[in-house]
Design an enzyme around this catalytic site. Sequence first.
Site, PDB file in Angstrom:
ATOM      1  N   GLU A  35      -9.818  -6.045  -2.505  1.00  0.00           N
ATOM      2  CA  GLU A  35     -10.317  -6.526  -1.212  1.00  0.00           C
ATOM      3  C   GLU A  35     -11.501  -5.691  -0.735  1.00  0.00           C
ATOM      4  O   GLU A  35     -12.541  -6.212  -0.311  1.00  0.00           O
ATOM      5  CB  GLU A  35      -9.209  -6.435  -0.149  1.00  0.00           C
ATOM      6  CG  GLU A  35      -8.035  -7.357  -0.371  1.00  0.00           C
ATOM      7  CD  GLU A  35      -6.899  -6.705  -1.160  1.00  0.00           C
ATOM      8  OE1 GLU A  35      -7.181  -5.807  -1.989  1.00  0.00           O
ATOM      9  OE2 GLU A  35      -5.747  -7.117  -0.968  1.00  0.00           O
TER      10      GLU A  35
ATOM     11  N   HIS B 141       6.606 -12.775  27.071  1.00  0.00           N
ATOM     12  CA  HIS B 141       6.434 -14.228  27.185  1.00  0.00           C
ATOM     13  C   HIS B 141       6.441 -14.894  25.815  1.00  0.00           C
ATOM     14  O   HIS B 141       6.013 -16.035  25.677  1.00  0.00           O
ATOM     15  CB  HIS B 141       5.127 -14.533  27.929  1.00  0.00           C
ATOM     16  CG  HIS B 141       5.143 -14.006  29.327  1.00  0.00           C
ATOM     17  ND1 HIS B 141       5.606 -14.733  30.393  1.00  0.00           N
ATOM     18  CD2 HIS B 141       4.816 -12.782  29.816  1.00  0.00           C
ATOM     19  CE1 HIS B 141       5.528 -13.991  31.495  1.00  0.00           C
ATOM     20  NE2 HIS B 141       5.059 -12.798  31.163  1.00  0.00           N
TER      21      HIS B 141
ATOM     22  N   LYS C  77      -0.394  -7.543  -6.884  1.00  0.00           N
ATOM     23  CA  LYS C  77      -1.805  -7.257  -7.196  1.00  0.00           C
ATOM     24  C   LYS C  77      -2.121  -7.665  -8.629  1.00  0.00           C
ATOM     25  O   LYS C  77      -3.125  -8.312  -8.916  1.00  0.00           O
ATOM     26  CB  LYS C  77      -2.098  -5.747  -7.084  1.00  0.00           C
ATOM     27  CG  LYS C  77      -2.246  -5.207  -5.700  1.00  0.00           C
ATOM     28  CD  LYS C  77      -2.732  -3.748  -5.808  1.00  0.00           C
ATOM     29  CE  LYS C  77      -2.460  -2.958  -4.546  1.00  0.00           C
ATOM     30  NZ  LYS C  77      -2.777  -1.544  -4.643  1.00  0.00           N
TER      31      LYS C  77
ATOM     32  N   GLU D 225       6.137   0.499   4.080  1.00  0.00           N
ATOM     33  CA  GLU D 225       5.628   0.870   2.757  1.00  0.00           C
ATOM     34  C   GLU D 225       6.290   2.182   2.315  1.00  0.00           C
ATOM     35  O   GLU D 225       6.432   2.445   1.125  1.00  0.00           O
ATOM     36  CB  GLU D 225       4.098   1.006   2.776  1.00  0.00           C
ATOM     37  CG  GLU D 225       3.471   1.015   1.394  1.00  0.00           C
ATOM     38  CD  GLU D 225       1.957   0.825   1.413  1.00  0.00           C
ATOM     39  OE1 GLU D 225       1.487  -0.317   1.300  1.00  0.00           O
ATOM     40  OE2 GLU D 225       1.233   1.826   1.533  1.00  0.00           O
TER      41      GLU D 225
ATOM     42  N   LYS E  43      -9.208   5.047  -1.053  1.00  0.00           N
ATOM     43  CA  LYS E  43      -8.739   6.223  -1.792  1.00  0.00           C
ATOM     44  C   LYS E  43      -9.097   6.070  -3.268  1.00  0.00           C
ATOM     45  O   LYS E  43      -9.629   6.975  -3.889  1.00  0.00           O
ATOM     46  CB  LYS E  43      -7.228   6.364  -1.584  1.00  0.00           C
ATOM     47  CG  LYS E  43      -6.632   7.590  -2.208  1.00  0.00           C
ATOM     48  CD  LYS E  43      -5.168   7.752  -1.838  1.00  0.00           C
ATOM     49  CE  LYS E  43      -4.575   8.893  -2.653  1.00  0.00           C
ATOM     50  NZ  LYS E  43      -3.153   9.086  -2.422  1.00  0.00           N
TER      51      LYS E  43
ATOM     52  N   GLY F 126      -2.375   7.178   1.214  1.00  0.00           N
ATOM     53  CA  GLY F 126      -3.252   6.275   1.968  1.00  0.00           C
ATOM     54  C   GLY F 126      -2.808   6.071   3.408  1.00  0.00           C
ATOM     55  O   GLY F 126      -3.594   6.184   4.346  1.00  0.00           O
ATOM     56  N   ARG F 127      -1.519   5.793   3.604  1.00  0.00           N
ATOM     57  CA  ARG F 127      -1.050   5.485   4.961  1.00  0.00           C
ATOM     58  C   ARG F 127      -0.888   6.726   5.829  1.00  0.00           C
ATOM     59  O   ARG F 127      -0.501   6.624   6.996  1.00  0.00           O
ATOM     60  CB  ARG F 127       0.251   4.675   4.895  1.00  0.00           C
ATOM     61  CG  ARG F 127       1.363   5.316   4.102  1.00  0.00           C
ATOM     62  CD  ARG F 127       2.502   4.339   3.843  1.00  0.00           C
ATOM     63  NE  ARG F 127       3.538   4.874   2.983  1.00  0.00           N
ATOM     64  CZ  ARG F 127       3.487   4.893   1.653  1.00  0.00           C
ATOM     65  NH1 ARG F 127       2.413   4.422   1.029  1.00  0.00           N
ATOM     66  NH2 ARG F 127       4.480   5.388   0.940  1.00  0.00           N
TER      67      ARG F 127
HETATM   68  O1  F6P Z   1      -1.366  -1.739  -0.560  1.00  0.00           O
HETATM   69  C1  F6P Z   1      -1.183  -0.575  -1.261  1.00  0.00           C
HETATM   70  C2  F6P Z   1      -2.198   0.487  -0.969  1.00  0.00           C
HETATM   71  O2  F6P Z   1      -2.217   1.321  -2.068  1.00  0.00           O
HETATM   72  C3  F6P Z   1      -1.911   1.260   0.313  1.00  0.00           C
HETATM   73  O3  F6P Z   1      -0.955   2.229   0.167  1.00  0.00           O
HETATM   74  C4  F6P Z   1      -3.258   1.792   0.616  1.00  0.00           C
HETATM   75  O4  F6P Z   1      -3.314   2.269   1.907  1.00  0.00           O
HETATM   76  C5  F6P Z   1      -4.091   0.560   0.369  1.00  0.00           C
HETATM   77  O5  F6P Z   1      -3.498  -0.036  -0.764  1.00  0.00           O
HETATM   78  C6  F6P Z   1      -5.553   0.787   0.148  1.00  0.00           C
HETATM   79  O6  F6P Z   1      -5.799   1.563  -0.977  1.00  0.00           O
HETATM   80  P1  F6P Z   1      -7.193   2.252  -1.203  1.00  0.00           P
HETATM   81  O7  F6P Z   1      -7.423   3.200  -0.083  1.00  0.00           O
HETATM   82  O8  F6P Z   1      -7.092   2.932  -2.537  1.00  0.00           O
HETATM   83  O9  F6P Z   1      -8.257   1.175  -1.228  1.00  0.00           O
END
Ligand code: F6P
Length: 506
Positions: A194, A363, A474, A332, A188, A246-247
């Site tokens: 990452e 199990h 972060k 979240e 987003k 995002g979620r």
């Molecule tokens: O971990 C926080 C967050 O902002 C989530 O809400 C989101 O889904 C994820 O990081 C990834 O964010 P982006 O889509 O901006 O890379």
Amino acid sequence: MALGESKGAMDMRTAFENNPHRVAELSREFEGLFVDMSKQRWDKEVFDALQDLAQEADLAGAIADLFGGVKLNTTENRAVLHMALRANREDAFSVDSLDVVEDVIDIRDRMLGFVDRVQDMHADGEITDVVNIGIGGSDLGPAMAVKALRRFNQGIRCHFVSNVDGAHVESVLEGLDPQKTMLVIVSKTFTTQETMANARIAKSWLEAGQGDLGKQMVAVSTNLQGTKDFGISEDQTFGFENWVGGRYSMWGPVGLCIAMSIGSQGFRDFLSGARAMDVHFQSESMDNNIPVLLALLGHWNQNACGLRSHVVIPYAEDLSRLPAYLQQADMESNGKFIDREGKPVKWNTGAVVWGEPGTNSQHAFFQLLHQGTEVHPVDVIAFKAPTSGHEGMHKMLLANALAQAEALLMGREAPEGEPQRFFPGNRPSTFFLFDELTPKTLGMLVAMHEHRIFAQGVLWGISSFDQWGVELGKAMANALLPTLSGASVGASHDPSTSELLARITR
Ligand code: F6P
């Protein structure tokens, strides 16, 4: 809730004996889904009290606000309109009085047109694999859905890279052909540490392997400058609006890999299932509204009965990523201790969500569910139709699903002198019985949880749509990185962190 004291520990077995209509009264049906909530510690009196609670919290008003594009994400001043992503042309959704449906449909058509072209490239042997690079909401939903809809795959193999541990990208890329693999970078913000690290590595891998960067890299983001700077052309970029969290985003371009896996029509079916649940949530009365009833039950379990976690057991291997997906969607959203007025809440919020598919989980941790000292309400999710060609195994699977829910309820007396064999029973579960696992029913299932989570947030008086709780870690990781990369220790740390840093850098 005072009623919690008298009813929170009610014996459900006695309740079943006293009321032959209990199952009918406490279950609901909707388009091939039967939700049996009769194995929960509630009855008519509790049900009515919870309906009053919904009224006090003006849940109906909150639902109207959600669908009306009110900026419910108050701390970020944003509307919350992921439902618009699954809208039909005749639906009305607007933000700041501007209709958004036409744009959504244009973007969807463009995205699915692209998917059709990639399917053709697959048919011509040009593209065999797609790698989705993203994390959190840009990974968990698509990864869960692609796996869940394995049987609907049209041929393209989809892979997912999320973790900043290089082992993830390395293990996914090894074995793939850089000339026949498409990278879909989903973020987003297009700044997430990452995702950008993984994207850079995958891009270099493509270059080194003489892939066609222009053709094989795709971006999904709200940050169009970021995608351009990364070298992805406009016609390979799919944008979305910041009124999609995002979620909650896999219904639009974030779901590109889902569409590539199951094809355009499959993706449209997935949206149609979610939309059906939207219509149900928006228009059904509070006493028949499945997400509302689940939210009220969640509130009852958490706040009146003191049952703090929420176990999700899909009796479907294809749904093995559902618990992880729901962990983000739920925790979240509702892991908040500050209410909408900025004050600390006075009750527990956000249940701890956990789970694994049955029967594997039986199990592993069912021992604790049956005989542990704490009670954990369980969602059992099962499908009447097999999700594989092995019908006999499906019967075994269903027998296990039914047996576990029954065992949790009924318990068992122990033989004389063997207390370790005693099962107390009276442990709550909700049984979700779907006719079959299809794109449409998966859409329904996920939208049901999205709305359940929202309704629960309303009952708790919290804002479910921001996620400030992920910021601190972060920022601290960014501050620590230079030290780990050899720069002299700048910021001071707590003694434990300093010791760990010293040991790592020594
Ligand atoms: O971990 C926080 C967050 O902002 C989530 O809400 C989101 O889904 C994820 O990081 C990834 O964010 P982006 O889509 O901006 O890379």
